[in-house]
Design a protein around this motif. Sequence first.
Motif, short mmCIF file in Angstrom:
data_model
loop_
_atom_site.label_atom_id
_atom_site.label_comp_id
_atom_site.label_asym_id
_atom_site.label_seq_id
_atom_site.Cartn_x
_atom_site.Cartn_y
_atom_site.Cartn_z
N ARG A 213 0.83 -1.22 0.00
CA ARG A 213 0.00 0.00 0.00
C ARG A 213 0.86 1.26 0.00
NH1 ARG A 213 -4.26 -2.40 4.46
NH2 ARG A 213 -5.71 -3.36 2.97
N LEU A 214 1.93 1.25 0.78
CA LEU A 214 2.81 2.41 0.81
C LEU A 214 3.53 2.59 -0.53
CD1 LEU A 214 4.33 2.11 4.39
CD2 LEU A 214 2.79 3.91 3.56
N ASP A 215 3.89 1.49 -1.17
CA ASP A 215 4.52 1.58 -2.49
C ASP A 215 3.57 2.24 -3.48
OD1 ASP A 215 6.81 0.36 -1.58
OD2 ASP A 215 6.30 -1.62 -2.35
N LEU A 216 2.28 1.86 -3.40
CA LEU A 216 1.29 2.47 -4.29
C LEU A 216 1.16 3.96 -4.01
CD1 LEU A 216 -0.88 2.18 -6.46
CD2 LEU A 216 -2.50 1.54 -4.65
N LEU A 217 1.08 4.34 -2.75
CA LEU A 217 0.99 5.76 -2.41
C LEU A 217 2.22 6.52 -2.91
CD1 LEU A 217 -0.40 6.06 1.23
CD2 LEU A 217 -1.53 6.69 -0.90
N ALA A 218 3.39 5.92 -2.72
CA ALA A 218 4.63 6.59 -3.12
C ALA A 218 4.72 6.79 -4.63
CB ALA A 218 5.84 5.80 -2.62
#
Length: 208
Positions: free
Chosen positions: A22-27
């Motif tokens: 999820r953090l990779d997607l946000l980044a």
Amino acid sequence: MAVSAFLYGHYACPHTYVTQGRLDLLASEAPVAVAWRPLPPEDPEPGAAAWSAAADEGVPLAETIQALRRDAAALGLTLSLPEAPPDPRLALQAAEFARDCGPAEFARLHRAFFRAVFVDGGDIGRRDVVLGLAETAGVDTEGLGAALDDGRYERTLGEVEAEAARYGIDATPTILLGRYKLVGAAPLDVLGSTLERALEEARGAADR
């Protein structure tokens, strides 16, 4: 202006695996820099029953796993659990060695450890498995072997554990995003709204 998201977790935690996705997607969509903080479990338990630690409070383990698989699939990730969770401490040390080798080496090995556990069912608690994954990721395995022997990165894990204690962090995953602390696998919308607040505060501070 970017803000930092510090992710405290380990490679045998399925919630951390999903949260990293999820953090990779946000980044990929917003100015957030994701920083990995290796926080091993306090007392890795042997046997398949140890997966019960991954269950959401008050929810049967089977339902939690089904929900995790749905969440992973929404991110384009596969999630399956090996028979028993591996002890992630060797892998966490190896990743810190790779970080010192360079960002590319760290990124490759970091992803490889998650994939080994939750896609391939590998035992990253075994030294030969860790070294094999490191070699494939382009990490200096001779240097890594020496580092594992002398325990220098055990000290790094101890420092992160002490850091986590100062922030009142005792569960994985936990995210520090600006001044906000999110415990557990926060949904994508919660991560997004928290990031927006953190960005607004960062912009306000820069304008003062």
